[in-house]
Write a protein that holds these residues in place. Structure first.
Motif, mmCIF file in Angstrom:
data_model
loop_
_atom_site.group_PDB
_atom_site.id
_atom_site.type_symbol
_atom_site.label_atom_id
_atom_site.label_comp_id
_atom_site.label_asym_id
_atom_site.label_seq_id
_atom_site.Cartn_x
_atom_site.Cartn_y
_atom_site.Cartn_z
ATOM 1 N N LEU A 142 18.897 16.500 -4.411
ATOM 2 C CA LEU A 142 17.587 17.073 -4.138
ATOM 3 C C LEU A 142 17.324 18.307 -5.000
ATOM 4 O O LEU A 142 16.204 18.502 -5.496
ATOM 5 C CB LEU A 142 17.474 17.441 -2.660
ATOM 6 C CG LEU A 142 17.176 16.277 -1.710
ATOM 7 C CD1 LEU A 142 17.336 16.718 -0.266
ATOM 8 C CD2 LEU A 142 15.764 15.744 -1.943
ATOM 9 N N ALA A 143 18.345 19.145 -5.177
ATOM 10 C CA ALA A 143 18.176 20.345 -6.010
ATOM 11 C C ALA A 143 17.805 19.955 -7.439
ATOM 12 O O ALA A 143 16.932 20.574 -8.064
ATOM 13 C CB ALA A 143 19.445 21.188 -5.991
ATOM 14 N N ALA A 144 18.461 18.914 -7.965
ATOM 15 C CA ALA A 144 18.141 18.451 -9.318
ATOM 16 C C ALA A 144 16.710 17.922 -9.388
ATOM 17 O O ALA A 144 15.991 18.135 -10.372
ATOM 18 C CB ALA A 144 19.126 17.372 -9.747
ATOM 19 N N THR A 145 16.275 17.234 -8.330
ATOM 20 C CA THR A 145 14.913 16.715 -8.285
ATOM 21 C C THR A 145 13.900 17.842 -8.247
ATOM 22 O O THR A 145 12.887 17.829 -8.960
ATOM 23 C CB THR A 145 14.739 15.809 -7.048
ATOM 24 O OG1 THR A 145 15.636 14.701 -7.151
ATOM 25 C CG2 THR A 145 13.317 15.306 -6.925
ATOM 26 N N ILE A 146 14.151 18.845 -7.390
ATOM 27 C CA ILE A 146 13.244 19.991 -7.289
ATOM 28 C C ILE A 146 13.143 20.707 -8.630
ATOM 29 O O ILE A 146 12.055 21.078 -9.083
ATOM 30 C CB ILE A 146 13.721 20.952 -6.181
ATOM 31 C CG1 ILE A 146 13.608 20.283 -4.807
ATOM 32 C CG2 ILE A 146 12.915 22.250 -6.215
ATOM 33 C CD1 ILE A 146 14.308 21.047 -3.695
ATOM 34 N N GLU A 147 14.283 20.875 -9.275
ATOM 35 C CA GLU A 147 14.303 21.561 -10.571
ATOM 36 C C GLU A 147 13.492 20.786 -11.605
ATOM 37 O O GLU A 147 12.735 21.362 -12.398
ATOM 38 C CB GLU A 147 15.751 21.726 -11.030
ATOM 39 C CG GLU A 147 15.966 22.788 -12.069
ATOM 40 C CD GLU A 147 17.430 23.167 -12.203
ATOM 41 O OE1 GLU A 147 17.691 24.331 -12.552
ATOM 42 O OE2 GLU A 147 18.309 22.302 -11.966
#
Length: 272
Positions: A142-147
């Motif tokens: 999810l963090a990679a997606t948000i970034e």
């Protein structure tokens, strides 16, 4: 709310409890026509300004523009994470029609589960290391997606994250383990596995403010351990607090939704 086509790119309880938990989360997660179980009569939320989807990293998601904003504006990202057995098309109803201007991102769980999706396996107790590692893996995706979304869209500030149950656990994990992409976190009926807690005697100073919302009659994700986790996080220097809701079980009550919208609006206002 209009369903959108999703595209791909890229315990305290045992097994017997999982079906009940999934069913409870589907009942608790709001749909486009209401807020959730036990909330009383609710008017349907206003239709969102726009709705599209786009791939990013390994996580599929639904995107909506709220508050009458223009899609081309530099908007705050509000990320709402569904619970076990739910799906973005229904969970988006929690914040569709909100009066704040934002880009609402509602990601889809990584694994099919009954009629919806799951973020991580729950074959063991909620606080087990296996579950904790699953939370960390999903939070990383999810963090990679948000970034990626923040880099590809006109974006203001760090993301505001919230989520229910499994999504609440992921909201905790994103705030504690990925502060570079999260500016505020509001977990709802979530929990904090030991693997997610900061290592050492102090948290990362960049850890964002965190307010958890939890019914004190919740039997699926008990209130007590979440209260204790908030106290432990406060002791590590995290700006963490807990709002309790008397006689509310594993659901999003009308009062909880009102408070959640107020908290998100306040976090967005703080970005100005």
């Amino acid at each position: 709310m209009r369903p959108s086509h999703l595209r791909r790119r890229a315990a305290w309880s045992a097994l017997a409890l999982l079906a009940a938990l999934a069913a409870c989360e589907r009942r608790a997660a709001p749909s486009g026509g209401g807020v959730g179980a036990g909330t009383g009569s609710q008017a349907p939320p206003a239709a969102p300004a726009a709705s599209t989807t786009a791939p990013a990293a390994a996580v599929e998601y639904l995107e909506e523009i709220t508050g009458g904003a223009d899609r081309s504006e530099a908007l705050p990202l509000v990320v709402a994470i569904h619970g076990l057995g739910d799906r973005p098309e229904s969970f988006a109803g929690l914040l569709s029609g909100a009066d704040f201007k934002a880009r609402l991102i509602v990601p889809r769980g990584l694994t099919p589960y009954n009629d919806g999706y799951s973020w991580f396996p729950l074959q063991r107790a909620l606080g087990s290391d296996d579950v904790g590692q699953g939370v960390l893996r999903a939070a990383g995706a999810l963090a990679a997606t948000i970034e990626r979304i923040a880099a590809e869209r006109p974006t203001r500030g760090k993301a505001v994250v919230t989520g229910f149950s499994q999504g609440g656990a992921l909201s905790f994990a994103l705030a504690l383990r990925h502060p570079r992409v999260v500016g505020a976190a509001f977990p709802v009926s979530g929990w904090v596995p030991a693997a997610v807690l900061p290592a050492g005697s102090a948290a990362d100073p960049a850890t964002p403010a965190l307010v958890a919302l939890h019914g004190d009659a919740d039997r699926r994700v008990p209130f007590g351990p979440t209260r204790d986790a908030i106290a432990a996080l406060s002791g590590l220097g995290v700006k963490a607090s807990l709002q309790s809701y008397p006689d509310v079980g594993h659901t999003v009550s009308a009062e909880m939704r009102r408070d959640l919208v107020r908290l998100i609006r306040g976090a967005i206002d703080d970005m100005r």
